[in-house]
Design a protein around this motif. Structure first.
Motif: not given
Length: 373
Positions: A325, A332-333, A328-329, A322, A295
């Protein structure tokens, strides 16, 4: 060497920030003369000196007569018992009436009068003198936690709006400092349209105060008097005016010279720079904690071919995340990177890596073959 990177809190040697202090003083005097009040918001990434600035502003407020209430927490904004304890007020809860409302019925000449539980604003009003009260809330982004349950949100929103709109009846200022997300946190509780003159995006120190802070620390904290030639200038160049990084190099001097007994020679200066740099790198690692290496790499690549201080759009960052991931993840990152100071929102709505040397570190460490030193 023991790597300790959290140089937080008030400072003994404060310089600069006049462009913030002067408007703050004007606001204090304005509301003091009109028995009004509002919210004064300071926002910026970690390590930029918010807590030290808040401490300095509090001193200025005290000098013109304000009572200072430090260490206010989000809980104090919705719970009168919490606020009463914070402000040193005796608080006696009312007994609940049969209706289930926190009140009691008083019979007087056959009239029924409902006596309601004191609100947080009632507690604040009780302790505020005519010269005013300054409520100091650091890490103010955490007020976003007050959005639920509904009863907490209603109470906190009422408190904040009464202060924000100057409806307490006495001069009351909430001095709030937090990350770049703090203004959004206030908006989530119904506080919007904070005047431009009452909100500040804090950045690095200018050259002169950077040098002054380093000089005072070297003289008085590290015992270097007279100062070695060019040390202040050379160390200032390493810090980019970032208060946290100033303390990285001051700590290196203290450790190597004050405690280690070394003489301030050129070779020792080289050792100080190396040691201070280790403190910086450890700090960047701590800022990136919880963000996986893949990330970090995605974010680093967006800045790998860009000049220091360049910005990019929120959508660009999210689109890149995206690709690997779920949405939604990815969000969050992004939010974690913003919360921890890897990213910082700029006035135009784009995002940057806030510290030049942090951008260099992120690219060097996570994008093979790239370097922007």
């Amino acid at each position: 060497m023991h790597i300790f990177t959290e140089f937080r809190g008030p400072t003994d040697y404060f310089h600069g920030r006049e462009e913030i202090i002067n408007p703050f003083l004007r606001a204090l005097k304005h509301y003091q003369s009109r028995a009004g009040g509002s919210i004064f918001l300071i926002k910026g990434p970690p390590g930029v000196g918010k807590t030290a600035l808040i401490s300095e502003l509090s001193k200025h407020a005290g000098a013109i007569g304000y009572t200072i209430a430090t260490d206010i927490t989000p809980f104090d904004l919705h719970d009168p018992a919490h606020m009463a304890k914070r402000l040193g007020v005796t608080y006696t809860p009312r007994r609940e009436s049969g209706s289930g409302i926190d009140a009691k019925i008083v019979n007087f000449f056959r009239k029924k009068e409902t006596v309601e539980q004191p609100s947080v604003v009632d507690i604040i009003r009780q302790v505020t003198r005519s010269n005013g009260l300054l409520l100091v809330l650091d890490e103010a982004q955490h007020i976003a936690d007050l959005v639920s349950p509904a009863s907490v949100k209603v109470a906190a929103t009422s408190t904040l709006n009464m202060i924000h709109n100057g409806k307490v009846g006495r001069p009351v200022i909430l001095l709030a400092g937090g990350l770049g997300t703090t203004e959004l946190a206030f908006e989530s509780l119904g506080v919007s349209r904070i005047e431009e003159s009452l909100k500040v995006r804090i950045g690095p120190l200018k050259s002169a105060p950077t040098r002054a802070v380093i000089e005072d620390n070297l003289r008085h904290r590290c015992g270097l008097d007279p100062l070695p030639a060019d040390w202040v200038t050379i160390l200032a160049e390493q810090t980019h005016g970032w208060p946290h990084h100033i303390m990285c190099y001051v700590e290196a001097v203290r450790e190597i010279i004050t405690e280690g007994g070394e003489k301030p020679t050129q070779s020792v200066l080289d050792l100080v720079i190396e040691s201070g740099r280790e403190y910086q790198l450890a700090y960047y690692e701590s800022r990136a904690h919880g963000i996986e290496r893949d990330q970090r790499t995605i974010i680093a690549r967006l800045f790998a071919d860009e000049p220091i201080g360049s910005t990019t759009a929120r959508k660009t960052i999210l689109d890149a995340l995206e690709e690997q991931y779920p949405s939604e993840e990815a969000l969050k990152v992004f939010e974690r990177a913003l919360r921890q100071g890897i990213l910082d929102e700029r006035p135009n709505g784009d995002y940057a890596i806030p510290i030049p040397s942090m951008q260099t570190w992120l690219v060097d460490e996570h994008v093979p073959g790239k370097s922007i030193r």
